[in-house]
Design a protein around this motif. Structure first.
Motif, short mmCIF file in Angstrom:
data_model
loop_
_atom_site.label_atom_id
_atom_site.label_comp_id
_atom_site.label_asym_id
_atom_site.label_seq_id
_atom_site.Cartn_x
_atom_site.Cartn_y
_atom_site.Cartn_z
N HIS A 328 39.44 35.15 43.65
CA HIS A 328 40.64 35.06 44.48
C HIS A 328 41.91 35.28 43.69
O HIS A 328 42.96 35.52 44.27
CB HIS A 328 40.69 33.69 45.18
CG HIS A 328 39.61 33.53 46.19
ND1 HIS A 328 39.50 34.36 47.28
CD2 HIS A 328 38.58 32.67 46.27
CE1 HIS A 328 38.44 34.01 47.99
NE2 HIS A 328 37.86 33.00 47.41
N ASN A 329 41.85 35.16 42.37
CA ASN A 329 43.05 35.35 41.56
C ASN A 329 43.20 36.77 41.05
O ASN A 329 44.18 37.11 40.40
CB ASN A 329 43.01 34.40 40.34
CG ASN A 329 43.05 32.96 40.79
OD1 ASN A 329 43.83 32.60 41.67
ND2 ASN A 329 42.18 32.14 40.21
N ASP A 330 42.22 37.60 41.35
CA ASP A 330 42.27 38.97 40.81
C ASP A 330 43.18 39.85 41.68
O ASP A 330 43.21 39.70 42.90
CB ASP A 330 40.85 39.56 40.78
CG ASP A 330 40.79 40.83 39.96
OD1 ASP A 330 41.12 41.91 40.51
OD2 ASP A 330 40.41 40.75 38.79
N PRO A 331 43.91 40.79 41.05
CA PRO A 331 44.75 41.69 41.85
C PRO A 331 43.95 42.49 42.87
O PRO A 331 44.51 42.94 43.87
CB PRO A 331 45.37 42.63 40.80
CG PRO A 331 45.31 41.88 39.52
CD PRO A 331 44.10 40.99 39.61
N ASP A 332 42.67 42.70 42.60
CA ASP A 332 41.82 43.47 43.52
C ASP A 332 40.96 42.56 44.39
O ASP A 332 39.87 42.94 44.80
CB ASP A 332 40.91 44.42 42.73
CG ASP A 332 41.68 45.56 42.07
OD1 ASP A 332 41.10 46.23 41.21
OD2 ASP A 332 42.85 45.75 42.42
#
Lengths: 384, 281
Positions: A328-332
């Motif tokens: 959930h913290n990834d840019p993608d």
């Protein structure tokens, strides 16, 4: 910290600017250049910049002969891009290093365009050099290959001593020889042929299996790449992907000596497993859509294998794991949203850019359920 | 999925992707009929696509307003949730073989555009919202920057009237084209491309800086407006009372306000939402 009034004193050391105070910026480049130059960091992480400014230095560790070697690195300045003023901070400059991730590298290069120093991109994408040259209208942008596994963090024990500590292995920095004029430090200046050989090895014998290890480890809920490699079933897939890449490269690039490729492959597998490096899976696996680019380390690698009649079963498992990556913290993070919202075939054609009916699209569409079943055998904790 | 409107975004995306498969057929039998004038066409694909979409959306329990099933009945645009469906926006383009058409599924919630997905089968483009996190074109996030109208490409969507024997119609047409010329001269050019939803998506993608429409229909606009809003566009939308007709200006901050002021100045629309947040109330 060096006061700005000191900058213009005669005999003052030259400096290098490092855009990106992460794994390469703090973990690797200081080992190559801190003896020769002062270092100014530019990073968008406001908290990191604040801490570097407040402390004025950080500790970097290198794994050498199975031991950790420690070095304190003084920081001339740490700035955010908004704070960076080329007229003030870009003086007495030997070089500018950019390692902010391929998606941000051209934007960072804009800040360096009028400094008159070589701009050296340590990004995992040689195309960014041309992009930067074209966007900035300058020629002095060059490619560099940090042949190293480095981390933007380290063990909890070392972080307790210095929260800015990072660790790296003892790697080699290859720089396009045209960008090395007058530069002092520990690096290897390479001609075009040598750069091509090193990049080929890095892309397919490091980047491909490295991210396969990361995505498989992510599915199992692990934190570091070496933890992933300690899982027998994951290690088997990563080693299998490495064998597929070796076979592919041997078929594609006959001018690269096979003994170099085998040596490189063995080196990489050992590196991935090194428990002294705390290489976060979240770092290696970040931006899965970039890792799944058509010409990149996963899809591009698989396409290359197919073109030589090699079915890269283990690399395909890695592609599946990347498609299932869910952070959930990834840019993608929207990748997992789209994967849940459309059939595999549409995800492959619509989002990953494959053509409907091309070999890799057909194989992945047909095999995706099998790949997911394989991934479940490594006791993944992912959530489809 | 737990974020606001993530579930609805996912359902909308699934619906347009599934309906889009209908347009992969190449047997060429379009079964074209007119609905009101020679410019108002409907094909067998419209009806098939809407049926497919309805089958999916019905499972959500949310009421559905769809173009092909709308018979002029009253609906509540301020309902807590309302699916708004256009199974084929740009039918005339589609019939003539132009690749500029799309399938649109959007969600209105409490009178505001909230979620949406669109597929352009011939262009292989899918636009979608991801909850309230952002909007995407084929997996790439959309981000719109401010622009002045003088630096903008604009696009219009309004009906080309055919009943020119009616003086009121002739006058209306004259005002619409007068405005079109005005915007054309003030911008880098104003286009008419035949699909309002596509126009708005392209504003979200930054290919066009401002899209406006007069007397379009609600289902032309909802899905694409949701995408555009989350990309950073301003969305001024006016729904005529007791009808499905809308006028709108959607685009980059700056250019959108300039065009909005021109529409209002020409007496062709009045936007109550002064902040451009996609509020149709």
């Amino acid at each position: 910290m060096v006061a700005w009034g000191d900058v213009v004193k005669s005999g003052t050391r030259k400096q290098i600017l490092i855009f990106g105070a992460g794994a390469i910026g703090r973990g690797f480049l200081p080992w190559k250049f801190a003896k020769n130059y002062d270092i100014t960091f530019i990073d968008t992480n406001v908290e990191l910049v604040r801490m570097l400014t407040a402390r004025g230095s950080f500790t970097t560790y290198m794994v050498r002969d199975r031991k950790l070697v420690e070095m304190g690195v003084p920081v001339r300045a740490a700035l955010t891009p908004d704070e960076f003023d080329p007229r003030v901070h870009g003086r007495h400059l030997a070089a500018v290093f950019i390692n902010v991730g391929p998606r941000n590298s051209v934007r960072a290069a804009y800040l360096a365009q009028d400094l008159g120093a070589p701009v050296i991109l340590c990004e995992n994408d040689p195309a960014k050099v041309e992009d930067a040259r074209y966007a900035l209208g300058i020629d002095n942008v060059f490619f560099a290959i940090p042949d190293v596994i480095t981390s933007n963090t380290t063990s909890p024990e070392l972080l307790a001593k210095d929260p800015l500590a990072v660790s790296s292995e003892d790697g080699i920095l290859f720089i396009d020889e045209k960008g090395c004029g007058g530069l002092e430090g520990e690096f290897t200046a390479c001609d075009a042929a040598e750069m091509a050989k090193q990049w080929t090895a890095k892309l397919y014998l490091h980047n491909t299996p490295h991210c396969v290890a990361a995505y498989l480890g992510a599915l199992r809920g692990l934190t570091y790449v070496h933890e992933s490699m300690a899982v027998e079933s994951i290690r088997a897939i990563v080693s299998g992907a490495m064998r597929e890449m070796l076979a592919t490269l041997s078929a594609e690039w006959q001018m690269i000596p096979p003994e170099f490729l085998r040596w490189y492959a063995d080196k990489e597998l050992a590196r991935f497993s090194d428990a002294l490096l705390f290489d976060p899976i979240s770092r290696v696996a970040r931006e899965p859509l970039r890792k799944l680019e058509r010409s990149g380390r996963l899809i591009g690698a698989a396409q290359l294998s197919f073109s030589h009649g090699i079915v890269p079963d283990n690399t395909l498992v890695g592609i599946g794991a990347a498609m299932l990556f869910d952070d959930h913290n990834d840019p993608d993070r929207h990748l997992s949203f789209m994967r849940r919202s459309m059939p595999v075939s549409d995800l492959l054609t619509q989002v990953l850019g494959l053509r409907r009916g091309e070999v890799l699209e057909m194989v992945l569409t047909r095999k995706f359920d099998d790949i997911a079943a394989t991934l479940r055998t490594i006791e993944w904790r992912g959530n489809v | 999925m737990s974020g606001a409107y993530e579930r609805e975004s996912s359902i909308a995306l699934r619906a347009v992707v599934e309906a889009g498969q209908i347009f992969n057929r190449t047997n060429g039998d379009l079964d074209v009929k007119t609905k009101g004038s020679r410019r108002d066409l409907v094909t067998g694909f419209d009806r098939l696509a809407e049926d497919k979409i309805r089958a999916l959306l019905t499972q959500t329990g949310i009421p559905i307003l769809g173009e092909e099933s709308f018979t002029g009945e009253k609906f509540d645009p301020n309902a807590p949730n309302l699916w708004v469906v256009d199974p084929l926006d740009g039918t005339t383009n589609f019939v003539h073989g132009l690749p500029l058409y799309c399938i649109a599924v959007g969600l209105l919630a409490d009178g505001r555009v909230r979620a949406g997905a669109l597929k352009m089968p011939a262009l292989n483009e899918v636009y979608c919202t991801f909850g309230q996190h952002g909007s995407y074109l084929n997996g790439s996030q959309l981000t719109v920057r401010p622009a002045a109208l003088s630096d903008s490409l604009s696009v219009a969507s309004f009906s080309g009237y055919t009943r020119l024997d009616d003086p009121k119609v002739r006058d209306r047409k004259s005002r619409l084209y007068g405005l079109f010329n005005d915007i054309d001269e003030r911008s880098r050019g104003c286009l008419r491309l035949g699909s309002a939803a596509m126009n708005i998506c392209w504003a979200a993608a930054g290919r066009i800086q401002v899209a406006y429409g007069i007397e379009n229909l609600l289902w032309d606009v909802v899905a694409a407006s949701a995408v555009a809003r989350l990309a950073g566009c301003k969305a001024y939308i006016h729904l005529e009372p007791d009808s499905a007709r809308v006028s709108y200006v959607i685009g980059a901050p700056g250019a959108a306000e300039e065009v909005r002021d021109l529409l209002e100045g020409a007496g062709l629309a009045e936007f109550r939402d002064k902040n451009g947040e996609g509020d149709i109330r």
